[in-house]
Design a protein around this motif. Sequence first.
Motif, mmCIF file in Angstrom:
data_model
loop_
_atom_site.group_PDB
_atom_site.id
_atom_site.type_symbol
_atom_site.label_atom_id
_atom_site.label_comp_id
_atom_site.label_asym_id
_atom_site.label_seq_id
_atom_site.Cartn_x
_atom_site.Cartn_y
_atom_site.Cartn_z
ATOM 1 N N GLN A 39 49.676 47.438 33.845
ATOM 2 C CA GLN A 39 48.970 48.631 33.347
ATOM 3 C C GLN A 39 47.783 48.239 32.473
ATOM 4 O OE1 GLN A 39 52.173 48.005 33.135
ATOM 5 N NE2 GLN A 39 53.330 49.713 33.997
ATOM 6 N N GLU A 40 47.980 47.193 31.644
ATOM 7 C CA GLU A 40 46.884 46.742 30.774
ATOM 8 C C GLU A 40 45.741 46.189 31.602
ATOM 9 O OE1 GLU A 40 47.961 43.915 27.637
ATOM 10 O OE2 GLU A 40 49.732 45.143 27.262
ATOM 11 N N LEU A 41 46.099 45.432 32.629
ATOM 12 C CA LEU A 41 45.053 44.855 33.485
ATOM 13 C C LEU A 41 44.288 45.967 34.196
ATOM 14 C CD1 LEU A 41 47.160 41.914 34.970
ATOM 15 C CD2 LEU A 41 45.283 41.708 33.317
ATOM 16 N N ALA A 42 45.025 46.964 34.703
ATOM 17 C CA ALA A 42 44.364 48.055 35.433
ATOM 18 C C ALA A 42 43.425 48.842 34.516
ATOM 19 C CB ALA A 42 45.425 48.985 36.041
ATOM 20 N N ALA A 43 43.796 48.950 33.243
ATOM 21 C CA ALA A 43 42.976 49.747 32.319
ATOM 22 C C ALA A 43 41.753 48.990 31.822
ATOM 23 C CB ALA A 43 43.835 50.174 31.123
ATOM 24 N N THR A 44 41.783 47.654 31.896
ATOM 25 C CA THR A 44 40.716 46.899 31.222
ATOM 26 C C THR A 44 39.912 45.947 32.108
ATOM 27 O OG1 THR A 44 42.262 45.104 30.690
ATOM 28 C CG2 THR A 44 42.030 46.856 29.039
ATOM 29 N N GLN A 45 40.431 45.585 33.271
ATOM 30 C CA GLN A 45 39.798 44.486 34.019
ATOM 31 C C GLN A 45 39.176 44.943 35.342
ATOM 32 O OE1 GLN A 45 39.722 41.309 32.709
ATOM 33 N NE2 GLN A 45 40.684 42.316 30.955
ATOM 34 N N PRO A 46 38.111 44.249 35.761
ATOM 35 C CA PRO A 46 37.651 44.433 37.140
ATOM 36 C C PRO A 46 38.598 43.659 38.067
ATOM 37 C CG PRO A 46 36.284 42.798 36.043
ATOM 38 C CD PRO A 46 37.270 43.306 35.008
ATOM 39 N N PHE A 47 38.685 44.076 39.312
ATOM 40 C CA PHE A 47 39.626 43.442 40.243
ATOM 41 C C PHE A 47 39.338 41.942 40.395
ATOM 42 C CE2 PHE A 47 41.081 42.926 44.849
ATOM 43 C CZ PHE A 47 42.386 42.647 44.474
ATOM 44 N N GLU A 48 38.055 41.556 40.345
ATOM 45 C CA GLU A 48 37.703 40.139 40.488
ATOM 46 C C GLU A 48 38.405 39.303 39.405
ATOM 47 O OE1 GLU A 48 35.753 42.848 40.427
ATOM 48 O OE2 GLU A 48 33.670 42.308 40.813
ATOM 49 N N ALA A 49 38.485 39.846 38.176
ATOM 50 C CA ALA A 49 39.109 39.090 37.084
ATOM 51 C C ALA A 49 40.609 38.932 37.331
ATOM 52 C CB ALA A 49 38.868 39.798 35.748
ATOM 53 N N VAL A 50 41.228 39.977 37.910
ATOM 54 C CA VAL A 50 42.664 39.900 38.197
ATOM 55 C C VAL A 50 42.917 38.899 39.328
ATOM 56 C CG1 VAL A 50 44.671 41.231 38.986
ATOM 57 C CG2 VAL A 50 43.113 42.188 37.272
ATOM 58 N N ALA A 51 42.019 38.844 40.297
ATOM 59 C CA ALA A 51 42.141 37.844 41.366
ATOM 60 C C ALA A 51 42.111 36.441 40.750
ATOM 61 C CB ALA A 51 41.005 38.010 42.377
ATOM 62 N N HIS A 52 41.176 36.218 39.856
ATOM 63 C CA HIS A 52 41.060 34.919 39.178
ATOM 64 C C HIS A 52 42.352 34.606 38.424
ATOM 65 C CE1 HIS A 52 39.785 32.043 36.062
ATOM 66 N NE2 HIS A 52 38.796 31.723 36.874
ATOM 67 N N LEU A 53 42.891 35.607 37.744
ATOM 68 C CA LEU A 53 44.142 35.432 36.996
ATOM 69 C C LEU A 53 45.273 35.002 37.925
ATOM 70 C CD1 LEU A 53 45.906 35.950 34.369
ATOM 71 C CD2 LEU A 53 46.225 38.267 35.255
ATOM 72 N N LEU A 54 45.399 35.708 39.054
ATOM 73 C CA LEU A 54 46.501 35.393 39.970
ATOM 74 C C LEU A 54 46.347 33.985 40.536
ATOM 75 C CD1 LEU A 54 46.755 38.831 41.818
ATOM 76 C CD2 LEU A 54 48.389 37.890 40.170
ATOM 77 N N TRP A 55 45.111 33.611 40.872
ATOM 78 C CA TRP A 55 44.903 32.285 41.483
ATOM 79 C C TRP A 55 45.048 31.143 40.494
ATOM 80 C CZ3 TRP A 55 39.851 34.606 43.794
ATOM 81 C CH2 TRP A 55 40.157 35.282 44.988
ATOM 82 N N THR A 56 44.505 31.335 39.269
ATOM 83 C CA THR A 56 44.404 30.188 38.357
ATOM 84 C C THR A 56 45.379 30.264 37.185
ATOM 85 O OG1 THR A 56 42.800 31.220 36.873
ATOM 86 C CG2 THR A 56 41.902 30.097 38.819
#
Length: 397
Positions: A39-56
């Motif tokens: 929920q925090e990620l959805a409220a604050t991040q662009p999807f590209e940043a979440v992709a980076h988070l998942l990968w790295t």
Amino acid sequence: MTDTTDIKKGLAGVVADVTAISKVNPETNSLLYRGYPVQELAATQPFEAVAHLLWTGELPDAVALADLRATEREHRALADEVRAVIDLVPLDAHPMDEVRTAVSLLGAQDLAGSGSVLAASGSAEDNLRRSIRLFAALPAIVAYGQRRRRGQEMVAPRDDLDYAANFLWMTFGEEADDLVVDAFNRSMILYAEHSFNASTFTARVIASTLSDLYSAVVGAVGALKGPLHGGANEAVLHVFDEIGEAANVSPWLDDALENKRKIMGFGHRVYKRGDSRVPTMKAALDTLIEHYERPDVAELYDALESEFVARKGIYPNLDYPSGPAYALMGFDTLTFTPLFVAARVTGWTAHVMEQFGANALIRPLSEYVGPAERHVEGYVPDAADVEVAERPEEAAG
Ligand SMILES: CC(C)(COP(=O)(O)OP(=O)(O)OC[C@H]1O[C@@H](n2cnc3c(N)ncnc32)[C@H](O)[C@@H]1OP(=O)(O)O)[C@@H](O)C(=O)NCCC(=O)NCCS
């Protein structure tokens, strides 16, 4: 012989491996990506940043995000060959077949000249590059799929728009309102990752043979197509269309339950008291309902949810709010599951990389329940059969 109580049909309750990518906790109704509540990620991040988070494993700093966005822009355009292959897929085939075929071609192109299968799994750097390439290429594939079914021309990507806004631009050929971009971005983040679900597990099984990342994603697309998994977001809209309006919910549900139908968008293998992603997506749906002035959608949504939960105690999953949200944004019902692919490709590829990093071939056992040993009439055993019979312990491949 295995005790049949040891058989976990559907692998229900089986912990197949460890993962550091996401944690689903049905008890606390929470979902963490690399430790961060979704929920925090959805409220604050662009999807590209979440992709980076998942990968790295980490959210990007400003430089890393700019780098990722630059690479994503480089691979956005639909290559002529990919477009040509998509055009070969019959217009009345499901767009998931189109997506699966396009990913397969992207893989063949990228891996051309890479040598024997022994090198198929590639290095960690290869796989991060391949993951970004797929992530960047999928929006154009999905957007073109919808446009060609509508008899519309392809729309070229726009370098001045970030991932979510550009995805909507390529689909509709007009700039989306910020509120719609935000709802779409949230949906991509919510769909990005969900531990060992069926499609992710499929990707990990394929990766565990040391095949390549693209093959793992092709298999995952196939698994996601099913209505018990990703296909449910499309199926929810068919249910809404069938019911028509809130006043019809009761008689429709009487009939559906009498005929033992599964109500799409409800129930989950892991969450039994509600899906942790639903409130965030429902809030995004509510903003869309207000924006497009469609209270009728809210009425039908609420009526079906409250009546089904009251009767069966089974709660909505993410597909329940995302289906109508995508419909309000203007996506065709057939495009919903391909949208799920564009989001989940981040989770799949993160899992493929994790699997390669600590691999063990995934190969469960089965309990044989077929006919007892029998023989082809008239067959006379030869020396080779005798030799095999003397090695009964040898494992089957
Ligand atoms: C997701 C799903 C496959 C999980 O299923 P599962 O953990 O294997 O649970 P089961 O299918 O065994 O269901 C358990 C019981 O609840 C019922 N049930 C579960 N989901 C149901 C639904 N959506 N509609 C009606 N009944 C449902 C089953 O019929 C079964 O009842 P029974 O014990 O009387 O036979 C299932 O809930 C489903 O098919 N949902 C609809 C499809 C969907 O929305 N999928 C997206 C998932 S994110």
